[in-house]
Motif scaffolding. Structure first.
Motif, PDB file in Angstrom:
ATOM      1  N   TYR B  41       0.801  -1.260  -0.060  1.00 26.70           N
ATOM      2  CA  TYR B  41      -0.030   0.101  -0.008  1.00 26.70           C
ATOM      3  C   TYR B  41       0.765   1.500   0.043  1.00 26.70           C
ATOM      4  O   TYR B  41       2.140   1.299   0.141  1.00 26.70           O
ATOM      5  CB  TYR B  41      -0.938   0.021   1.130  1.00 26.70           C
ATOM      6  CG  TYR B  41      -0.283  -0.222   2.433  1.00 26.70           C
ATOM      7  CD1 TYR B  41       0.455   1.137   3.020  1.00 26.70           C
ATOM      8  CD2 TYR B  41      -0.144  -1.409   3.003  1.00 26.70           C
ATOM      9  CE1 TYR B  41       0.845   0.908   4.360  1.00 26.70           C
ATOM     10  CE2 TYR B  41       0.628  -1.519   4.566  1.00 26.70           C
ATOM     11  CZ  TYR B  41       1.267  -0.298   4.842  1.00 26.70           C
ATOM     12  OH  TYR B  41       1.756  -0.420   6.287  1.00 26.70           O
ATOM     13  N   PRO B  99     -14.345  -5.189   8.430  1.00 27.63           N
ATOM     14  CA  PRO B  99     -13.822  -6.263   8.997  1.00 27.63           C
ATOM     15  C   PRO B  99     -13.919  -6.175  10.611  1.00 27.63           C
ATOM     16  O   PRO B  99     -13.903  -5.029  11.058  1.00 27.63           O
ATOM     17  CB  PRO B  99     -12.428  -6.395   8.715  1.00 27.63           C
ATOM     18  CG  PRO B  99     -12.079  -5.006   7.816  1.00 27.63           C
ATOM     19  CD  PRO B  99     -13.312  -4.378   7.412  1.00 27.63           C
ATOM     20  N   ASN B 100     -13.998  -7.172  11.381  1.00 34.49           N
ATOM     21  CA  ASN B 100     -13.861  -7.354  12.868  1.00 34.49           C
ATOM     22  C   ASN B 100     -13.167  -6.508  13.409  1.00 34.49           C
ATOM     23  O   ASN B 100     -13.333  -5.609  14.420  1.00 34.49           O
ATOM     24  CB  ASN B 100     -14.058  -8.703  13.359  1.00 34.49           C
ATOM     25  CG  ASN B 100     -15.156  -9.508  13.048  1.00 34.49           C
ATOM     26  OD1 ASN B 100     -16.268  -9.064  12.689  1.00 34.49           O
ATOM     27  ND2 ASN B 100     -14.942 -10.917  13.025  1.00 34.49           N
ATOM     28  N   LEU B 101     -11.754  -6.311  13.217  1.00 30.60           N
ATOM     29  CA  LEU B 101     -10.680  -5.667  13.643  1.00 30.60           C
ATOM     30  C   LEU B 101     -10.661  -4.095  13.398  1.00 30.60           C
ATOM     31  O   LEU B 101      -9.593  -3.511  13.794  1.00 30.60           O
ATOM     32  CB  LEU B 101      -9.385  -6.389  13.724  1.00 30.60           C
ATOM     33  CG  LEU B 101      -9.211  -7.609  14.308  1.00 30.60           C
ATOM     34  CD1 LEU B 101      -7.866  -8.164  14.158  1.00 30.60           C
ATOM     35  CD2 LEU B 101      -9.690  -7.652  15.739  1.00 30.60           C
ATOM     36  N   LYS B 103     -10.932  -0.499  13.715  1.00 26.56           N
ATOM     37  CA  LYS B 103     -11.317   0.429  14.738  1.00 26.56           C
ATOM     38  C   LYS B 103     -10.383   1.603  14.647  1.00 26.56           C
ATOM     39  O   LYS B 103      -9.420   1.673  13.976  1.00 26.56           O
ATOM     40  CB  LYS B 103     -11.442  -0.162  16.075  1.00 26.56           C
ATOM     41  CG  LYS B 103      -9.932  -0.914  16.601  1.00 26.56           C
ATOM     42  CD  LYS B 103      -9.987  -1.448  17.775  1.00 26.56           C
ATOM     43  CE  LYS B 103      -8.695  -1.909  17.965  1.00 26.56           C
ATOM     44  NZ  LYS B 103      -8.587  -2.480  19.389  1.00 26.56           N
ATOM     45  N   VAL B 109      -5.757  -0.956   5.676  1.00 24.78           N
ATOM     46  CA  VAL B 109      -5.324  -1.033   4.179  1.00 24.78           C
ATOM     47  C   VAL B 109      -6.699  -1.031   3.289  1.00 24.78           C
ATOM     48  O   VAL B 109      -7.497  -1.990   3.323  1.00 24.78           O
ATOM     49  CB  VAL B 109      -4.631  -2.275   3.952  1.00 24.78           C
ATOM     50  CG1 VAL B 109      -4.036  -2.315   2.548  1.00 24.78           C
ATOM     51  CG2 VAL B 109      -3.320  -2.378   4.631  1.00 24.78           C
ATOM     52  N   GLU B 124     -12.699  -1.726  -1.020  1.00 21.98           N
ATOM     53  CA  GLU B 124     -12.405  -2.760  -0.184  1.00 21.98           C
ATOM     54  C   GLU B 124     -11.565  -2.302   0.967  1.00 21.98           C
ATOM     55  O   GLU B 124     -10.580  -1.596   0.931  1.00 21.98           O
ATOM     56  CB  GLU B 124     -11.621  -3.945  -0.789  1.00 21.98           C
ATOM     57  CG  GLU B 124     -11.724  -5.302  -0.022  1.00 21.98           C
ATOM     58  CD  GLU B 124     -10.804  -6.282  -0.548  1.00 21.98           C
ATOM     59  OE1 GLU B 124      -9.906  -5.867  -1.489  1.00 21.98           O
ATOM     60  OE2 GLU B 124     -10.783  -7.401  -0.179  1.00 21.98           O
ATOM     61  N   LEU B 126      -9.345  -3.659   4.457  1.00 19.50           N
ATOM     62  CA  LEU B 126      -8.897  -4.828   5.195  1.00 19.50           C
ATOM     63  C   LEU B 126      -8.346  -4.155   6.391  1.00 19.50           C
ATOM     64  O   LEU B 126      -7.631  -2.984   6.334  1.00 19.50           O
ATOM     65  CB  LEU B 126      -7.402  -5.355   4.357  1.00 19.50           C
ATOM     66  CG  LEU B 126      -7.910  -6.136   3.212  1.00 19.50           C
ATOM     67  CD1 LEU B 126      -6.561  -6.670   2.462  1.00 19.50           C
ATOM     68  CD2 LEU B 126      -8.890  -7.093   3.264  1.00 19.50           C
ATOM     69  N   ALA B 127      -8.418  -4.696   7.685  1.00 23.04           N
ATOM     70  CA  ALA B 127      -7.863  -4.301   8.905  1.00 23.04           C
ATOM     71  C   ALA B 127      -6.542  -4.882   9.078  1.00 23.04           C
ATOM     72  O   ALA B 127      -6.303  -5.973   8.867  1.00 23.04           O
ATOM     73  CB  ALA B 127      -8.644  -4.775   9.986  1.00 23.04           C
ATOM     74  N   LYS B 128      -5.361  -4.139   9.715  1.00 24.87           N
ATOM     75  CA  LYS B 128      -4.383  -4.350   9.889  1.00 24.87           C
ATOM     76  C   LYS B 128      -4.126  -4.325  11.396  1.00 24.87           C
ATOM     77  O   LYS B 128      -4.535  -3.342  11.880  1.00 24.87           O
ATOM     78  CB  LYS B 128      -3.204  -3.614   9.224  1.00 24.87           C
ATOM     79  CG  LYS B 128      -1.858  -4.006   9.225  1.00 24.87           C
ATOM     80  CD  LYS B 128      -0.853  -2.813   8.534  1.00 24.87           C
ATOM     81  CE  LYS B 128       0.673  -3.145   8.971  1.00 24.87           C
ATOM     82  NZ  LYS B 128       1.425  -2.699   8.459  1.00 24.87           N
ATOM     83  N   HIS B 129      -3.703  -5.439  12.124  1.00 18.50           N
ATOM     84  CA  HIS B 129      -3.512  -5.535  13.419  1.00 18.50           C
ATOM     85  C   HIS B 129      -1.745  -5.351  13.865  1.00 18.50           C
ATOM     86  O   HIS B 129      -1.109  -5.801  12.844  1.00 18.50           O
ATOM     87  CB  HIS B 129      -4.332  -6.593  14.086  1.00 18.50           C
ATOM     88  CG  HIS B 129      -3.604  -8.283  13.680  1.00 18.50           C
ATOM     89  ND1 HIS B 129      -2.384  -8.651  14.220  1.00 18.50           N
ATOM     90  CD2 HIS B 129      -4.208  -8.931  12.870  1.00 18.50           C
ATOM     91  CE1 HIS B 129      -2.128  -9.942  13.684  1.00 18.50           C
ATOM     92  NE2 HIS B 129      -3.079 -10.161  12.817  1.00 18.50           N
TER      93      HIS B 129
END
Lengths: 242, 142
Positions: B41, B99-101, B103, B109, B124, B126-129
């Motif tokens: 990214y 997505p769940n994560l 926040k 991303v 789209e 995407l969550a990055k943890h």
């Protein structure tokens, strides 16, 4: 030095050693794996961000470590074989490939399963995942090449060369999350400490040890197989274990 | 004879190390050439620098700024938030399930398009943890 080491690696001796330890290693490994599975699934507290999903870490990370360690082992044995022409290192090299392949596949599969509920996707082409996928292809190539030659010595030389060259990928996998922007998070355990809480961390090396014992047992059986392939005329091996 | 074997061996070691080094160099140059493509990214700073192609669909990554996440009233699926790399930031609009994560104050991303007003239209998310793991009960003491 060669003289002193060589006598421990006589093929019959190695064969008997493998036969003695293979099942014991499997028992220890499976026992450890089941105990640790219970601890990881039930006893360990759930994570504050990922809640229960994070528990797959205890399969994902040890298999990642195993897949890389086994590749380094291949490269070292390939190097020794090319320089000193020791039969035993070719046998080690041939025996370890399939185990490395299993762990690399395992790390990609568990990573995918973990990725969907956390990231929101099974697969992205980020640097960490792509380089691990290349490692999988390397293992598949080694496994295919191993049986592609009519002369065993040529096959051994080719896979030695390939395993040495391919070792370049290992530092790339390791540092991919530092060098590039990736979806995969950075390393939790660094030289400056661990960002996994101590209450969970202890399970990781124990699980790794259990994995090591299980793969050791497969490795020892593979060595026996390779020895039998290479020395079919050794009467006493056949007599004892025919 | 013995010396010859030894010299032969040394030569082999040099040959292997040399070929390893040259292959490493080749790989290094390939990676160097593909540098912009390997990054998954672009950060807001990279986007504003103008050195990257932001005309087509691309991925934006960074942290979701604290307090910036808003839902549009009456529209359950429409969210807006700000992605920041602590130097520059970009407003993002997204329609869909998160997505769940996902926040605030956490990595994200998003793939999508840059609009003319320098906002980002995400297709789209995407969550990055992060790499921190800690038990639930410990966190409640914070």
């Amino acid at each position: 030095m060669y003289k002193y080491v060589a006598k421990y690696f006589l093929l019959e001796r190695v064969y008997r050693f493998c036969n003695f330890f293979a099942n014991k290693a499997l028992l220890i490994g499976l026992f450890g794996f089941f105990i640790m599975s219970y601890i990881c699934l039930i006893i360990l507290p759930s994570d504050s961000v990922q809640s229960e999903v994070y528990r797959i870490l205890f399969v994902h990370v040890p298999s990642a470590i195993m897949s890389e360690l086994i590749y380094l082992f291949l490269a070292v044995n390939g190097f020794i074989y090319l320089v000193w022409r020791t039969k035993i290192s070719a046998i080690f090299l041939n025996s370890a490939i399939s185990i490395g392949l299993i762990f690399t596949a395992l790390v990609l599969i568990t990573g995918s399963i973990w990725g969907k509920p956390t990231w929101g996707t099974y697969w992205v082409w980020d640097a960490r995942i792509t380089s691990t996928f290349i490692l999988l292809i390397q293992y598949v190539c080694l496994l295919a090449l191993k049986t592609s030659f009519t002369t065993r010595q040529i096959a051994d030389q080719i896979i030695s060369i390939l395993s040495i060259i391919g070792a370049i990928n290992i530092p790339i996998i390791k540092f991919s999350v530092n060098w590039w922007n990736t979806l995969h998070q950075g390393p939790s355990i660094t030289t400056s400490g661990s960002s996994i809480d101590g209450e969970m961390l202890y399970a990781l090396p124990l699980m790794l040890i259990a994995f090591m014992f299980i793969s050791l047992s497969i490795f020892l059986r593979n060595i026996q197989f390779e020895i039998l392939l290479r020395a079919p005329s050794k009467k006493e091996i056949w007599r004892d274990h025919g | 004879m013995r010396n010859m074997i030894r010299r032969n061996r040394a030569n082999k070691i040099y040959l292997i190390l040399l070929s390893l080094a040259s292959v490493a160099l080749i790989v290094f140059f390939i990676i160097k050439a593909l540098e912009k493509n390997i990054d998954l990214y672009l950060t807001p700073t990279q986007i504003f620098s103008g050195e990257y192609n932001t005309v087509q669909k691309f991925k934006l990554g960074g942290m979701v700024e604290k307090g910036s996440l808003q839902r549009v009233e009456g529209e359950d699926l429409v969210v807006t938030f700000t992605v920041t790399d602590f130097q520059n930031s970009i407003d993002v609009v997204y329609v869909g399930v998160l997505p769940n994560l996902f926040k605030e104050n956490s990595g994200v991303v998003a793939s999508g398009y840059l609009t003319e007003g320098n906002a980002f239209w995400a297709v789209e998310i995407l969550a990055k943890h992060d790499e921190n793991y800690m038990p639930v009960k410990l966190e409640s003491y914070d």
